[in-house]
Scaffold this active site. Structure first.
Site, PDB file in Angstrom:
ATOM      1  N   HIS A  50     -23.601  85.821 -10.101  1.00 23.67           N
ATOM      2  CA  HIS A  50     -22.869  84.715  -9.500  1.00 23.67           C
ATOM      3  C   HIS A  50     -21.639  84.327 -10.324  1.00 23.67           C
ATOM      4  O   HIS A  50     -20.603  83.962  -9.771  1.00 23.67           O
ATOM      5  CB  HIS A  50     -23.796  83.507  -9.344  1.00 23.67           C
ATOM      6  CG  HIS A  50     -23.255  82.414  -8.492  1.00 23.67           C
ATOM      7  ND1 HIS A  50     -23.076  82.547  -7.135  1.00 23.67           N
ATOM      8  CD2 HIS A  50     -22.841  81.159  -8.802  1.00 23.67           C
ATOM      9  CE1 HIS A  50     -22.592  81.419  -6.647  1.00 23.67           C
ATOM     10  NE2 HIS A  50     -22.433  80.568  -7.637  1.00 23.67           N
ATOM     11  N   HIS A  97     -22.619  79.069  -0.219  1.00 19.49           N
ATOM     12  CA  HIS A  97     -23.727  78.275  -0.739  1.00 19.49           C
ATOM     13  C   HIS A  97     -24.967  78.655   0.058  1.00 19.49           C
ATOM     14  O   HIS A  97     -25.636  77.818   0.658  1.00 19.49           O
ATOM     15  CB  HIS A  97     -23.422  76.771  -0.639  1.00 19.49           C
ATOM     16  CG  HIS A  97     -23.601  76.067  -1.939  1.00 19.49           C
ATOM     17  ND1 HIS A  97     -24.187  74.839  -2.075  1.00 19.49           N
ATOM     18  CD2 HIS A  97     -23.278  76.448  -3.201  1.00 19.49           C
ATOM     19  CE1 HIS A  97     -24.198  74.479  -3.350  1.00 19.49           C
ATOM     20  NE2 HIS A  97     -23.650  75.437  -4.043  1.00 19.49           N
TER      21      HIS A  97
END
Length: 743
Positions: A50, A97
């Protein structure tokens, strides 16, 4: 415990935190010793996929990242920055998200919106518009409806309260997203080119401030959570989902923009993934300095938080600011005025080392450069293998599909399909008019248009991706995603100038998934070069899969920015007057590959991508933009999901006028009406300009077909047959999704 036993225990902790054995060895080499738990935690989040993009950066670097309008290259700052003239720049970016939204849809989506807006205003830009791209499972599923309700409520709840209009988006449904939905949020902001702020740190002795909300235990290891698959145990990781406060973010926005006017700061960065860890390391690495940070000075929401908890927390509405020494009181006064926390937690130091202290004790000491993307973070190229299905799908033959006897029935069926029908159940929950700059609420066009104050220019923005196209042919599908976004921009009369992307894929350690990723990136890059729309930045989201349903369709969502130079060039999709002639621009094809018609009506999922070539697409877009600017077009609407019939229906519903068209006998009627061959646009013209229009198309060597005419009534007429009244279709189109959501 013996030294050997302690070392083995540390190795096991490293594995638990998601670090590979080779990465643990590299950390020991960097530090010259065995790391402690806090240091391991720091490396684990910064070297997670990430934050580090370790499995993707090699291929991301192949994308075109330079252009005549770009003020920063991709990855240099929190968001892309494009010169739009008149002394203004547009900051824009899209991010995912996904995992938080799968576990807690309201807060997952809400904090996604808040985070992407912070990326924009940390650059000094005021957010003026939001967009989103959403993917869910089958709408018949109770789980899907639960996730959809929560995500939409979260986006609306945060965005409406924050005060930025949500002006465009897309929603798709497919069973591959049943467990792992995709929630991609985009923000667009405007800034004076002389007042932009960099995410950097330098100047020994300059104070470091944390501003915004207090730090809590929400979001700890959120970056690590986003770098693993969704499993049955994922719900146990609920603390990894952050909690948002849009009202606090609004105060933070206004305080930040006021602060920028004082010329009192060196740099600023949002605390997103990995929180204090990420902002201190990335700003220090960029500015080639170090920092001393005193964690006990950080305002916290819980007592006795441990050092790693404070460092890794992803609590929302927080930023790190490096202030010019001597200006501390000025900075404090601004945040006091807005009733926002503002606390000095450290200072800039010589060298490259980050030192974190807790009540006088040095709890972690790590080199900033070795933590970050572009520095010492690991870079991998994973094995990639073409899936067996790829060649199988290429064998599809339209001649094996029987054409239905009643195409009117097909038309009404498609109108009700969730991927085609109106998403007004979704967008009515968003405030699209706050700021009064959205020009497409009552005048729909293929991309949203944002009026700019004190300029005759407007911005055109859109988000696009047909993930089924990417699944069946990642190279073509990636190129189509870029091309459709650009085509939507062009159909408004604007010039496409740059993209941001959100690349949603499965597990990169799966060779077939990585093959999809590599080929999609290659297709995107070729399309961006051909259409002259460089990449300004974005986000990679891997591990979008579950043990039950496998990986989601590869979904490289494209957010695109265009510039509309003059108000008179703004072109909408609705028919303008009865008697106007309807034309198809581009080449018709006997093609139903991967169309909603083929998949939903015939239930055939094994076909390749629809007809597409980059040369054809670029030629079409150049020609369409030219005739729009010359004033020859009254409406323009690109052909996408549902094909030509749905295109005409949407223009008819937006105007309250019907149409009378004739199909070309050289093509199958189902392919002509419902196929999704690319590089096609429907336009209408004034009959008095027909000769000039056709001469201009001939000069441009742009293929065209005369389809028919806009009618004064509301009947939809195809090949001399009435297919029904506009009101029938309007009812189906606008209420299908609402009825399913209402149960």
């Amino acid at each position: 415990m013996s030294q050997v036993a302690e070392s083995l225990a540390t190795v096991e902790i490293a594995k638990t935190l998601g670090l590979l054995p080779s990465e643990f060895d590299k950390i020991k080499q960097i530090l010259g010793r065995t790391p402690n738990f806090t240091e391991l935690s720091i490396f684990s989040v910064m070297w997670s996929e990430h934050c580090s993009y370790k499995n993707s950066i090699k291929w991301l670097k192949t994308l075109p990242r330079k252009g005549k309008r770009l003020l920063v290259e991709a990855g240099e700052e929190n968001a892309g920055l494009v010169d739009i003239g008149d002394g203004l720049a547009c900051a824009f970016k899209i991010e995912s998200h996904n995992h938080p939204s799968a576990i807690e849809p309201y807060q997952g989506a809400a904090t996604g919106v808040g985070g992407i807006h912070r990326d924009i205003f940390t650059m000094g830009a005021r957010p003026i518009a939001a967009l989103n791209s959403l993917r869910f499972g089958r709408l018949e599923s109770e789980k899907t409806r639960h996730l959809l309700k929560g995500v939409v409520h979260g986006i609306g709840g945060y965005g409406n309260a924050f005060g930025v209009a949500t002006i465009a988006g897309e929603v798709y449904f497919d069973e591959c997203y049943e467990i792992n939905p995709l929630v991609n949020a985009m923000s667009v902001g405007i800034v004076d080119v002389k007042k932009t702020v960099s995410a950097t740190s330098h100047g020994v002795g300059n104070p470091v401030f944390i501003v915004g909300s207090a730090t809590g235990k929400d979001g700890i290891h959120g970056a690590t959570f986003a770098s693993e698959e969704i499993t049955e145990d994922s719900a146990d990781k609920l603390p990894s989902v952050q909690v948002g406060d849009p009202f606090q973010e609004k105060l933070l926005l206004e305080a930040t923009l006021e602060l920028i006017e004082l010329d009192a700061i060196i740099g600023m960065q949002d605390m997103g993934a990995a929180g204090i860890t990420c902002s201190t390391s990335e700003m220090s690495a960029k500015g080639e300095h170090g920092m001393k940070i005193y964690l006990d000075k950080v305002p916290t929401r819980q007592q006795n938080m441990k050092p790693f908890e404070i460092l890794l927390s992803e609590s929302q509405e927080r930023m790190l600011i490096v202030v010019k020494k001597g200006r501390e009181a000025d900075v404090q006064a601004v945040f006091d005025k807005w009733d926002v926390n503002c606390v000095q937690i450290g200072e800039v130091t010589e060298g490259n080392t980050l030192e974190y202290y807790m009540r006088g004790e040095l709890v972690a000491q790590v080199p900033a450069f070795d933590l970050v993307l572009g520095g010492g973070a690991p870079v991998y190229e994973r094995e990639h293998t073409e899936p067996a299905y790829f060649k199988e799908y290429q064998k599809f033959d339209i001649n094996n599909i029987q054409e239905p006897s009643d195409l009117k029935e097909v038309a009404k069926f498609l109108t009700a399909q969730p991927n085609i029908a109106s998403k007004r159940w979704v967008y009515r929950q968003y405030d699209s008019m706050v700021g009064l700059n959205n020009l497409t609420t009552n005048h729909p066009s293929d991309a949203a248009i944002i009026r700019l104050s004190h300029s005759e220019k407007s911005l055109a923005v859109t988000v696009d991706c047909n993930s089924r196209y990417v699944h069946v042919d990642p190279y073509k599908g990636g190129a189509i995603a870029v091309s459709e976004a650009a085509r939507n921009i062009v159909c408004t009369g604007a010039e496409p100038v740059a993209i941001t992307n959100c690349l949603n894929f499965g597990n990169p350690y799966n060779p077939e998934v990585y093959w999809q990723f590599v080929n999609a990136i290659t297709g995107m890059g070729d399309a961006c070069r051909k259409l002259e729309t460089p990449v300004t930045g974005g986000n990679v989201s891997f591990y979008n899969q579950s043990s039950d349903s496998g990986p989601v369709f590869p979904t490289p969502t494209i957010g695109m920015l265009g510039i509309l130079d003059k108000p008179e060039h703004h072109t909408t999709l609705n028919f303008k007057a009865k008697g106007h002639f309807i034309y198809l621009l581009g080449e018709a094809q006997n093609d139903i590959n991967s169309s909603e018609y083929l998949v939903r009506w015939h239930k055939e999922t094994k076909s390749s991508s629809p007809f597409f070539t980059l040369e054809t697409e670029a030629h079409l877009q150049k020609g369409v933009l030219s005739i729009i600017k010359e004033g020859l077009v009254k409406s323009a609407h690109d052909i996408s999901e549902g094909g030509l019939f749905i295109n005409l229906l949407e223009s008819a519903m937006a105007s309250g006028m019907g149409f009378n068209i004739t199909t070309d006998a050289n093509f199958r009627k189902d392919a002509y009406l419902f196929g999704e061959a690319q590089s096609r646009v429907v336009v209408t013209i004034n009959p008095s300009e027909q000769e000039a229009f056709e001469k201009r198309l001939a000069a441009l060597s742009l293929p065209f077909y005369s389809l028919g005419v806009v009618t004064s009534g509301t009947d939809l007429i195809v090949n001399g047959q009435i297919w029904g009244a506009l009101a029938e279709y309007d009812e189906v189109y606008n209420t299908s999704l609402e009825k399913i959501m209402a149960g």
